[in-house]
Design a protein around this motif. Structure first.
Motif, PDB file in Angstrom:
ATOM      1  N   ASP A   1       2.776 -13.903  -9.504  1.00 21.93           N
ATOM      2  CA  ASP A   1       3.899 -14.403  -9.932  1.00 21.93           C
ATOM      3  C   ASP A   1       5.328 -13.801  -9.237  1.00 21.93           C
ATOM      4  OD1 ASP A   1       6.520 -15.853 -10.760  1.00 21.93           O
ATOM      5  OD2 ASP A   1       6.045 -15.015 -12.784  1.00 21.93           O
ATOM      6  N   PRO A   2       6.036 -14.131  -8.106  1.00 21.97           N
ATOM      7  CA  PRO A   2       6.733 -13.644  -7.401  1.00 21.97           C
ATOM      8  C   PRO A   2       8.441 -13.406  -8.277  1.00 21.97           C
ATOM      9  CG  PRO A   2       6.414 -15.898  -6.522  1.00 21.97           C
ATOM     10  CD  PRO A   2       5.348 -15.477  -7.653  1.00 21.97           C
ATOM     11  N   ALA A   3       8.526 -14.044  -9.241  1.00 23.04           N
ATOM     12  CA  ALA A   3       9.663 -13.727 -10.032  1.00 23.04           C
ATOM     13  C   ALA A   3       9.255 -12.480 -11.232  1.00 23.04           C
ATOM     14  CB  ALA A   3       9.842 -15.030 -11.159  1.00 23.04           C
ATOM     15  N   ASP A   4       8.141 -11.997 -11.178  1.00 23.11           N
ATOM     16  CA  ASP A   4       7.996 -10.623 -12.044  1.00 23.11           C
ATOM     17  C   ASP A   4       8.537  -9.760 -11.103  1.00 23.11           C
ATOM     18  OD1 ASP A   4       6.880  -8.527 -13.247  1.00 23.11           O
ATOM     19  OD2 ASP A   4       5.028  -9.499 -13.844  1.00 23.11           O
ATOM     20  N   ALA A   5       9.390  -8.765 -11.780  1.00 28.20           N
ATOM     21  CA  ALA A   5      10.054  -7.580 -10.727  1.00 28.20           C
ATOM     22  C   ALA A   5       9.047  -6.622 -10.462  1.00 28.20           C
ATOM     23  CB  ALA A   5      11.022  -7.103 -11.861  1.00 28.20           C
TER      24      ALA A   5
ATOM     25  N   GLN B   1       7.670  -7.547  -7.018  1.00 25.85           N
ATOM     26  CA  GLN B   1       8.728  -7.282  -6.025  1.00 25.85           C
ATOM     27  C   GLN B   1       8.541  -6.235  -5.344  1.00 25.85           C
ATOM     28  OE1 GLN B   1      12.294  -8.709  -7.583  1.00 25.85           O
ATOM     29  NE2 GLN B   1      11.352 -10.664  -8.288  1.00 25.85           N
ATOM     30  N   ARG B   2       7.404  -5.324  -5.511  1.00 23.25           N
ATOM     31  CA  ARG B   2       7.382  -4.250  -5.075  1.00 23.25           C
ATOM     32  C   ARG B   2       6.777  -4.440  -3.200  1.00 23.25           C
ATOM     33  NH1 ARG B   2       4.216  -1.411  -9.771  1.00 23.25           N
ATOM     34  NH2 ARG B   2       5.756  -1.287 -11.343  1.00 23.25           N
ATOM     35  N   SER B   3       6.946  -3.325  -2.616  1.00 31.62           N
ATOM     36  CA  SER B   3       6.274  -3.406  -1.356  1.00 31.62           C
ATOM     37  C   SER B   3       4.824  -3.833  -1.307  1.00 31.62           C
ATOM     38  CB  SER B   3       6.576  -2.031  -0.409  1.00 31.62           C
ATOM     39  OG  SER B   3       5.872  -1.208  -0.896  1.00 31.62           O
ATOM     40  N   GLU B   4       4.576  -4.433  -0.172  1.00 32.20           N
ATOM     41  CA  GLU B   4       2.920  -5.092   0.049  1.00 32.20           C
ATOM     42  C   GLU B   4       1.781  -3.838  -0.535  1.00 32.20           C
ATOM     43  OE1 GLU B   4      -0.234  -7.009   2.553  1.00 32.20           O
ATOM     44  OE2 GLU B   4       1.785  -7.508   2.893  1.00 32.20           O
TER      45      GLU B   4
ATOM     46  N   LYS C   1       2.264  -4.963  -8.845  1.00 31.38           N
ATOM     47  CA  LYS C   1       1.430  -4.738 -10.079  1.00 31.38           C
ATOM     48  C   LYS C   1       0.020  -5.164 -10.061  1.00 31.38           C
ATOM     49  CE  LYS C   1       2.230  -6.653 -14.297  1.00 31.38           C
ATOM     50  NZ  LYS C   1       3.022  -7.253 -15.366  1.00 31.38           N
ATOM     51  N   TRP C   2      -0.036  -6.438  -9.634  1.00 30.81           N
ATOM     52  CA  TRP C   2      -1.176  -7.197  -9.915  1.00 30.81           C
ATOM     53  C   TRP C   2      -2.285  -6.595  -8.905  1.00 30.81           C
ATOM     54  CZ3 TRP C   2      -3.056  -9.665  -5.213  1.00 30.81           C
ATOM     55  CH2 TRP C   2      -2.416 -10.043  -4.354  1.00 30.81           C
ATOM     56  N   ARG C   3      -1.819  -6.021  -7.575  1.00 31.04           N
ATOM     57  CA  ARG C   3      -2.543  -5.567  -6.653  1.00 31.04           C
ATOM     58  C   ARG C   3      -3.191  -3.865  -7.341  1.00 31.04           C
ATOM     59  NH1 ARG C   3      -2.630  -7.781  -1.437  1.00 31.04           N
ATOM     60  NH2 ARG C   3      -0.710  -8.862  -1.086  1.00 31.04           N
ATOM     61  N   ILE C   4      -2.432  -3.481  -7.887  1.00 25.06           N
ATOM     62  CA  ILE C   4      -2.757  -1.985  -8.513  1.00 25.06           C
ATOM     63  C   ILE C   4      -3.786  -2.220  -9.482  1.00 25.06           C
ATOM     64  CG2 ILE C   4      -2.116   0.084  -9.787  1.00 25.06           C
ATOM     65  CD1 ILE C   4       0.685  -0.406  -8.192  1.00 25.06           C
TER      66      ILE C   4
ATOM     67  N   LEU D   1      -6.538 -11.342   1.025  1.00 24.55           N
ATOM     68  CA  LEU D   1      -5.223 -10.928   0.310  1.00 24.55           C
ATOM     69  C   LEU D   1      -4.446  -9.979   1.200  1.00 24.55           C
ATOM     70  CD1 LEU D   1      -6.740 -10.218  -3.191  1.00 24.55           C
ATOM     71  CD2 LEU D   1      -5.241 -11.876  -2.563  1.00 24.55           C
ATOM     72  N   THR D   2      -4.949  -9.569   2.342  1.00 20.44           N
ATOM     73  CA  THR D   2      -4.043  -8.809   3.241  1.00 20.44           C
ATOM     74  C   THR D   2      -2.972  -9.688   3.705  1.00 20.44           C
ATOM     75  OG1 THR D   2      -6.087  -7.472   4.100  1.00 20.44           O
ATOM     76  CG2 THR D   2      -4.062  -7.497   5.440  1.00 20.44           C
ATOM     77  N   GLY D   3      -1.767  -9.432   3.650  1.00 24.15           N
ATOM     78  CA  GLY D   3      -0.816 -10.059   4.214  1.00 24.15           C
ATOM     79  C   GLY D   3      -0.367 -11.432   3.167  1.00 24.15           C
ATOM     80  N   TYR D   4      -1.167 -11.685   1.990  1.00 23.06           N
ATOM     81  CA  TYR D   4      -1.123 -12.664   1.184  1.00 23.06           C
ATOM     82  C   TYR D   4       0.153 -12.876   0.822  1.00 23.06           C
ATOM     83  CZ  TYR D   4      -1.125 -15.573  -3.032  1.00 23.06           C
ATOM     84  OH  TYR D   4      -1.083 -16.224  -4.126  1.00 23.06           O
ATOM     85  N   SER D   5       1.072 -13.793   0.636  1.00 24.37           N
ATOM     86  CA  SER D   5       2.370 -14.127   0.035  1.00 24.37           C
ATOM     87  C   SER D   5       2.207 -15.438  -0.758  1.00 24.37           C
ATOM     88  CB  SER D   5       3.213 -14.363   1.012  1.00 24.37           C
ATOM     89  OG  SER D   5       4.597 -14.760   0.727  1.00 24.37           O
TER      90      SER D   5
END
Length: 109
Positions: free
Chosen positions: A14-18, A21-24, A28-31, A64-68
């Protein structure tokens, strides 16, 4: 997707989740995904499918590399023949699994 194991990922992108919104690479979801994939890989380490899983993880990471994100949850299912992605307009809990595809969460959604 046949009888072989499948890597299934549910990613609340969710891009609305702060926290997303961190750098690629620091979202949170990637970590959390990296942590969950490490657990799944550890569980599969002694199985006959450890090398198979490593290839699936690499394909998912490449996707997922570069995934938006354009949705709120991304579901990935990876096997040796294909990678299937589906974006949903709702947020689902994050999961990673290797074996039978995780479908219960999708059906409930």
């Amino acid at each position: 997707m046949g009888d072989e194991p499948v890597l299934t990922l549910y990613l609340p992108v969710d891009p609305a989740d702060a926290d997303n919104q961190r750098s690629e690479g620091r979202e949170k979801w990637r970590i959390l995904m990296r942590s969950q994939l490490a657990e799944v890989t550890e569980q599969a380490a002694e199985s006959d499918h450890a090398d198979l899983l490593a290839g699936f993880v690499a394909r998912a990471e490449e996707f997922l590399t570069g995934y938006s994100p354009t949705g709120r949850t991304l579901i990935l299912a990876v096997d040796s023949e294909e990678l299937v992605s589906l974006e949903l307009p709702i947020v689902l809990d994050q999961h990673a699994a290797f074996g039978a595809p995780l479908l219960a969460e999708l059906v409930q959604a």
